[in-house]
Design a protein around this motif. Structure first.
Motif, PDB file in Angstrom:
ATOM      1  N   ARG A   1      17.742   7.402   1.991  1.00  0.00           N
ATOM      2  CA  ARG A   1      18.115   6.214   2.759  1.00  0.00           C
ATOM      3  C   ARG A   1      18.020   4.970   1.878  1.00  0.00           C
ATOM      4  N   PHE A   2      19.136   4.275   1.729  1.00  0.00           N
ATOM      5  CA  PHE A   2      19.251   3.185   0.767  1.00  0.00           C
ATOM      6  C   PHE A   2      18.260   2.066   1.056  1.00  0.00           C
ATOM      7  N   TRP A   3      18.272   1.527   2.290  1.00  0.00           N
ATOM      8  CA  TRP A   3      17.429   0.379   2.599  1.00  0.00           C
ATOM      9  C   TRP A   3      15.961   0.756   2.606  1.00  0.00           C
ATOM     10  N   ASP A   4      15.656   1.946   3.071  1.00  0.00           N
ATOM     11  CA  ASP A   4      14.275   2.413   3.050  1.00  0.00           C
ATOM     12  C   ASP A   4      13.748   2.431   1.615  1.00  0.00           C
ATOM     13  N   GLY A   5      14.563   2.909   0.686  1.00  0.00           N
ATOM     14  CA  GLY A   5      14.158   2.951  -0.711  1.00  0.00           C
ATOM     15  C   GLY A   5      13.945   1.568  -1.296  1.00  0.00           C
ATOM     16  N   LEU A   6      14.838   0.634  -0.958  1.00  0.00           N
ATOM     17  CA  LEU A   6      14.702  -0.736  -1.460  1.00  0.00           C
ATOM     18  C   LEU A   6      13.404  -1.380  -0.959  1.00  0.00           C
ATOM     19  N   ILE A   7      13.095  -1.194   0.314  1.00  0.00           N
ATOM     20  CA  ILE A   7      11.900  -1.801   0.893  1.00  0.00           C
ATOM     21  C   ILE A   7      10.641  -1.228   0.250  1.00  0.00           C
ATOM     22  N   ARG A   8      10.603   0.084   0.102  1.00  0.00           N
ATOM     23  CA  ARG A   8       9.430   0.718  -0.500  1.00  0.00           C
ATOM     24  C   ARG A   8       9.228   0.249  -1.938  1.00  0.00           C
ATOM     25  N   ARG A   9      10.301   0.199  -2.711  1.00  0.00           N
ATOM     26  CA  ARG A   9      10.181  -0.245  -4.096  1.00  0.00           C
ATOM     27  C   ARG A   9       9.795  -1.716  -4.163  1.00  0.00           C
ATOM     28  N   ALA A  10      10.340  -2.536  -3.273  1.00  0.00           N
ATOM     29  CA  ALA A  10      10.006  -3.960  -3.272  1.00  0.00           C
ATOM     30  C   ALA A  10       8.510  -4.164  -3.043  1.00  0.00           C
ATOM     31  N   ASN A  11       7.934  -3.454  -2.094  1.00  0.00           N
ATOM     32  CA  ASN A  11       6.503  -3.592  -1.834  1.00  0.00           C
ATOM     33  C   ASN A  11       5.668  -3.121  -3.016  1.00  0.00           C
ATOM     34  N   ASP A  12       6.089  -2.042  -3.663  1.00  0.00           N
ATOM     35  CA  ASP A  12       5.351  -1.558  -4.829  1.00  0.00           C
ATOM     36  C   ASP A  12       5.418  -2.566  -5.973  1.00  0.00           C
ATOM     37  N   LEU A  13       6.609  -3.111  -6.236  1.00  0.00           N
ATOM     38  CA  LEU A  13       6.753  -4.077  -7.327  1.00  0.00           C
ATOM     39  C   LEU A  13       5.982  -5.359  -7.052  1.00  0.00           C
ATOM     40  N   ALA A  14       5.850  -5.735  -5.798  1.00  0.00           N
ATOM     41  CA  ALA A  14       5.138  -6.960  -5.440  1.00  0.00           C
ATOM     42  C   ALA A  14       3.624  -6.761  -5.363  1.00  0.00           C
ATOM     43  N   GLY A  15       3.151  -5.535  -5.563  1.00  0.00           N
ATOM     44  CA  GLY A  15       1.722  -5.265  -5.504  1.00  0.00           C
ATOM     45  C   GLY A  15       1.207  -4.976  -4.113  1.00  0.00           C
ATOM     46  N   LEU A  16       2.104  -4.903  -3.135  1.00  0.00           N
ATOM     47  CA  LEU A  16       1.681  -4.748  -1.743  1.00  0.00           C
ATOM     48  C   LEU A  16       1.315  -3.309  -1.377  1.00  0.00           C
ATOM     49  N   SER A  17       1.454  -2.379  -2.317  1.00  0.00           N
ATOM     50  CA  SER A  17       1.031  -1.005  -2.050  1.00  0.00           C
ATOM     51  C   SER A  17      -0.443  -0.787  -2.385  1.00  0.00           C
ATOM     52  N   SER A  18      -1.085  -1.791  -2.944  1.00  0.00           N
ATOM     53  CA  SER A  18      -2.504  -1.671  -3.298  1.00  0.00           C
ATOM     54  C   SER A  18      -3.348  -1.442  -2.049  1.00  0.00           C
ATOM     55  N   THR A  19      -4.416  -0.638  -2.204  1.00  0.00           N
ATOM     56  CA  THR A  19      -5.318  -0.392  -1.076  1.00  0.00           C
ATOM     57  C   THR A  19      -6.537  -1.309  -1.103  1.00  0.00           C
ATOM     58  N   LEU A  20      -6.591  -2.245  -2.051  1.00  0.00           N
ATOM     59  CA  LEU A  20      -7.673  -3.230  -2.040  1.00  0.00           C
ATOM     60  C   LEU A  20      -7.593  -4.074  -0.767  1.00  0.00           C
ATOM     61  N   GLN A  21      -8.730  -4.497  -0.255  1.00  0.00           N
ATOM     62  CA  GLN A  21      -8.771  -5.148   1.053  1.00  0.00           C
ATOM     63  C   GLN A  21      -7.850  -6.360   1.133  1.00  0.00           C
ATOM     64  N   SER A  22      -7.866  -7.225   0.124  1.00  0.00           N
ATOM     65  CA  SER A  22      -7.048  -8.442   0.196  1.00  0.00           C
ATOM     66  C   SER A  22      -5.562  -8.106   0.250  1.00  0.00           C
ATOM     67  N   TRP A  23      -5.162  -7.085  -0.497  1.00  0.00           N
ATOM     68  CA  TRP A  23      -3.747  -6.687  -0.482  1.00  0.00           C
ATOM     69  C   TRP A  23      -3.385  -5.973   0.812  1.00  0.00           C
ATOM     70  N   ARG A  24      -4.337  -5.221   1.359  1.00  0.00           N
ATOM     71  CA  ARG A  24      -4.073  -4.578   2.657  1.00  0.00           C
ATOM     72  C   ARG A  24      -3.805  -5.641   3.715  1.00  0.00           C
ATOM     73  N   GLU A  25      -4.568  -6.719   3.687  1.00  0.00           N
ATOM     74  CA  GLU A  25      -4.375  -7.784   4.673  1.00  0.00           C
ATOM     75  C   GLU A  25      -2.998  -8.430   4.520  1.00  0.00           C
ATOM     76  N   THR A  26      -2.584  -8.646   3.270  1.00  0.00           N
ATOM     77  CA  THR A  26      -1.262  -9.236   3.049  1.00  0.00           C
ATOM     78  C   THR A  26      -0.163  -8.285   3.491  1.00  0.00           C
ATOM     79  N   PHE A  27      -0.301  -7.001   3.142  1.00  0.00           N
ATOM     80  CA  PHE A  27       0.699  -6.015   3.546  1.00  0.00           C
ATOM     81  C   PHE A  27       0.795  -5.930   5.070  1.00  0.00           C
ATOM     82  N   TYR A  28      -0.355  -5.955   5.743  1.00  0.00           N
ATOM     83  CA  TYR A  28      -0.370  -5.842   7.204  1.00  0.00           C
ATOM     84  C   TYR A  28       0.286  -7.043   7.870  1.00  0.00           C
TER      85      TYR A  28
END
Length: 360
Positions: free
Chosen positions: A262-289
């Motif tokens: 799925r094209f858009w699904d892939g773009l969104i997932r990669r965008a979050n990874d490149l932006a650091g939003l896939s981190s499980t550290l608490q501060s990044w979890r809060e931003t991702f949420y």
């Protein structure tokens, strides 16, 4: 059958309800407007990066020489890059079945690769010995660099400009084994060895803690599972020694390659990874949420899968550990769900080869 009759049952990658997640919505307050704007700005940055990379197809262009000035190299090679981008898109548009396997060896690799997303193959002892000889400087450097207990495996990229003979040898060996033919058939374009990486991983001195230990949530049984954010490439991992369940086998969820289209699904997932939003550290979890629910997707999602979810059950039921008895090399589609070698005892020495389009 190499997948043992297993097949991922969903037609899409795992979707996670972060409002109900014990390390996200259950322990976090409702994000305020400022937090939401911050999250959107991070995501926007990642989305711009991944969109630009997708447009120029950066994964299939020649890599700048190691140690050079990347921006200067980019400007110098810009005419070449533009020509390659146009030629690659034209060749993909007109490919059809032009790259279907034409030899028994290529067909034997292509069939399981297409069905399961991976194909286990076996290199003879002479080939393994020759790889060790060819990459002796890199492997020796890794031995000196690796520190027991390190969380990440030691890695050395083999520079094409400095080691053209290595790339010629690997291209010839891959062609002889039918790997290049199978890869071209799978990707529907002419491919070759575009990158070689030497890896050495050792077991940590202590057991890894849960990524959510700060909120007393146990680690997911799917921790480490992911899809690679790149597109239209295949990878080949070659084990240089015996690899069992405890010293880092590649684990692949059979058939999951068909769920990652799925094209858009892939773009969104990669965008979050490149932006650091896939981190499980608490501060990044809060931003991702703080992101809208429709944007709460990661390429590195394994840690977030709760143990009793349908997706976690599907991954556990359909995963295949690719240990040495199955083959000392594995050709696989990194867009499918997989987990790179996790070493809990001993060590793993391996070579990772990326198949991609080459300059023409």
């Amino acid at each position: 059958m190499q997948s043992e009759g297993k097949s991922y049952p969903f037609d899409h990658l795992p979707a996670i309800d972060y409002d109900a997640h014990p390390a996200y919505g259950r322990v976090m307050s409702m994000p305020m407007l400022g937090a939401r704007l911050k999250a959107i700005s991070y995501f926007g940055y990642g989305f711009l990066l991944t969109s630009a990379q997708r447009v120029i197809d950066i994964a299939h262009l020649p890599r700048p020489a190691a140690g050079g000035k990347p921006f200067a190299a980019l400007l110098r090679q810009l005419p070449t890059y533009l020509r390659l981008i146009l030629l690659q898109r034209l060749s993909r548009f007109t490919a059809g079945r032009a790259f279907a396997p034409k030899t028994e060896r290529g067909a034997a690799v292509f069939a399981p690769l297409q069905a399961d997303g991976f194909a286990a193959v076996r290199l003879g002892p002479d080939a393994i010995a020759q790889i060790r000889t060819q990459l002796a400087p890199q492997l020796s450097a890794l031995e000196q660099r690796t520190v027991p207990g390190g969380a990440e495996p030691g890695r050395i990229d083999v520079d094409l400009a400095a080691n053209p003979h290595l790339y010629r040898w690997f291209n010839q060996t891959a062609a002889d084994l039918g790997l290049t033919e199978a890869s071209s058939a799978y990707l529907k374009r002419p491919v070759g060895v575009g990158q070689i990486v030497a890896e050495l991983a050792e077991a940590p001195g202590v057991a890894a803690a849960s990524p959510f230990a700060d909120v007393s949530v146990d680690a997911s049984p799917c921790d480490g599972f992911k899809v690679d954010p790149g597109t239209n490439v295949l990878k080949l991992v070659i084990y240089l020694g015996e690899v069992g369940p405890d010293n880092g086998p590649l684990t692949y969820v059979a058939g999951s390659n068909r769920a990652a289209t799925r094209f858009w699904d892939g773009l969104i997932r990669r965008a979050n990874d490149l932006a650091g939003l896939s981190s499980t550290l608490q501060s990044w979890r809060e931003t991702f949420y703080a992101l809208p629910a429709g944007l709460q997707r990661k390429a590195s999602f394994g840690a977030d899968l709760v143990a009793d979810s349908a997706f976690a059950a599907a991954i556990q039921s359909n995963q295949v550990e690719l240990t040495s008895p199955k083959g000392n090399a594995v050709l696989y589609d990194p867009a499918g769900i997989h987990r790179d070698g996790v070493v809990t005892h001993g060590r793993r020495s391996a070579i990772v080869v990326t198949f991609t389009e080459l300059p023409r």
